[in-house]
Design a protein around this motif. Sequence first.
Motif, PDB file in Angstrom:
ATOM      1  N   ILE A 185     129.997   9.444 -49.624  1.00 41.48           N
ATOM      2  CA  ILE A 185     130.152   9.567 -48.164  1.00 41.48           C
ATOM      3  C   ILE A 185     129.315  10.724 -47.615  1.00 41.48           C
ATOM      4  N   THR A 186     129.072  11.759 -48.439  1.00 43.66           N
ATOM      5  CA  THR A 186     128.210  12.845 -47.966  1.00 43.66           C
ATOM      6  C   THR A 186     126.779  12.343 -47.805  1.00 43.66           C
ATOM      7  N   ALA A 187     126.296  11.579 -48.799  1.00 41.95           N
ATOM      8  CA  ALA A 187     124.946  11.007 -48.719  1.00 41.95           C
ATOM      9  C   ALA A 187     124.856  10.045 -47.539  1.00 41.95           C
ATOM     10  N   PHE A 188     125.899   9.246 -47.352  1.00 42.57           N
ATOM     11  CA  PHE A 188     125.923   8.290 -46.242  1.00 42.57           C
ATOM     12  C   PHE A 188     125.856   9.032 -44.902  1.00 42.57           C
ATOM     13  N   GLY A 189     126.611  10.128 -44.802  1.00 46.48           N
ATOM     14  CA  GLY A 189     126.618  10.922 -43.566  1.00 46.48           C
ATOM     15  C   GLY A 189     125.244  11.493 -43.245  1.00 46.48           C
ATOM     16  N   LEU A 190     124.557  11.996 -44.258  1.00 49.25           N
ATOM     17  CA  LEU A 190     123.216  12.562 -44.046  1.00 49.25           C
ATOM     18  C   LEU A 190     122.217  11.467 -43.667  1.00 49.25           C
ATOM     19  N   ALA A 191     122.314  10.322 -44.350  1.00 51.60           N
ATOM     20  CA  ALA A 191     121.416   9.203 -44.039  1.00 51.60           C
ATOM     21  C   ALA A 191     121.659   8.740 -42.593  1.00 51.60           C
TER      22      ALA A 191
END
Length: 414
Positions: A185-191
């Motif tokens: 979810i952190t990677a998704f948030g940054l993307a």
Amino acid sequence: MPNALTWLFLAALLAASATRLWLALRQIRHVRAHRDAVPPSFAGSIPLHAHQKAADYTAAKTRFGAVDTLVGALLVLLLTLGGGLELLSRAWAHAFAPGSLAHGAALLLSALFVQAIVSLPLALYRTFVIESRFGFNRMTLRLFFVDLVKQTLLALALGIPLLLAVLWLMARMGEHWWLYVWLLITAFGLAFQLIFPPLILPLFNKFTPITEGELAARVAALLERCGFKSRGLYKMDGSKRSSHGNAFFAGIGATKRIVLFDTLIDRLDPSEVEAVLAHELGHYKLHHVVKMVALSAAMSLAGLWILGQLIDRPWFYAGLGVSTPSTAAALALFMLVVPEFMFFVQPLLARYSRKREFEADAYARGYAAPSHLARALVKLYHDNAATLTPDPLHSAFYDSHPPAAMRIARLEAK
Ligand SMILES: [Zn+2]
């Protein structure tokens, strides 16, 4: 089966709701008590009728917020202890194997759907009654529903794959699933931050580059002085929804751009816009944005770790009204229950944010005339009918920005 968690949750829900209502009452009383006199430091810049409009607007919004609080608390109760989640889970068990990804996704999506249906009339009332009564709404009913359809489709297109991936990780990654889910979810948030300005914002608004004229020249010079690179300066047609003005930076890294609402450009002169942008640049230059991203990542890691400790305990489900445990039910319970406990952290977050605002103002002083920023703030308070006389406790609890009088006093200090 009620257990200790049941009582703890009920106590938190009751305390949070009672505090929200009490603060609302204080705010309404305070604003009303100061309705008939403009504070001395604004006597020359804000007329009495505008001050009274701000008082009435604040009272109306706060009263509506109290209704929202009650409806929200009731809905959380119905979905948890009232057996709503359990009911949904059993209903979906007829269509999908219990515990399967499809069953979990259906359960979570239907719980979100129930929340969306309940909040729809509230959103309609806010826009077409309150905002309209005070002359801020520019949205047609048609645009409201077009927005709603677009937002829903977008949320489903992005949300369903994410949800399936999260449920899959929870099922497959063993006891450290929470770490994998957090990474995802952190990677998704940054993307999302990267694709937000170029791909998502244009679905809702028109963006026109500002390349000529005094404003463009002033902003270019300001960016040069501050050593800041962006993907351009844009005007956004915010006026098709609301007459509230705003300015923001969208995106991170290479896709970052500066966006000014057309309503803001119409009201502020170029030197005032420049000062507002100097403040916004302060947030970037002082790493406030990075710190906020880090803080929310740390909080979600803590939250997921806690859920990791609870997910295998039968008392967690039983105490919150679910008799058939599943990973999806755990996720749903957690999302419903946590905000009631987090409510008491709110004043700390608000205080942290107000400190950042003072820092950004101090930064802006070095790159634009403080008197221009003070003048812009007065105009924005006037146009947005923001109260100059908030209840101090209400403000300390919720406000992300310091009261106007305090900010302006600091800007005008030598
Ligand atoms: Zn700010």
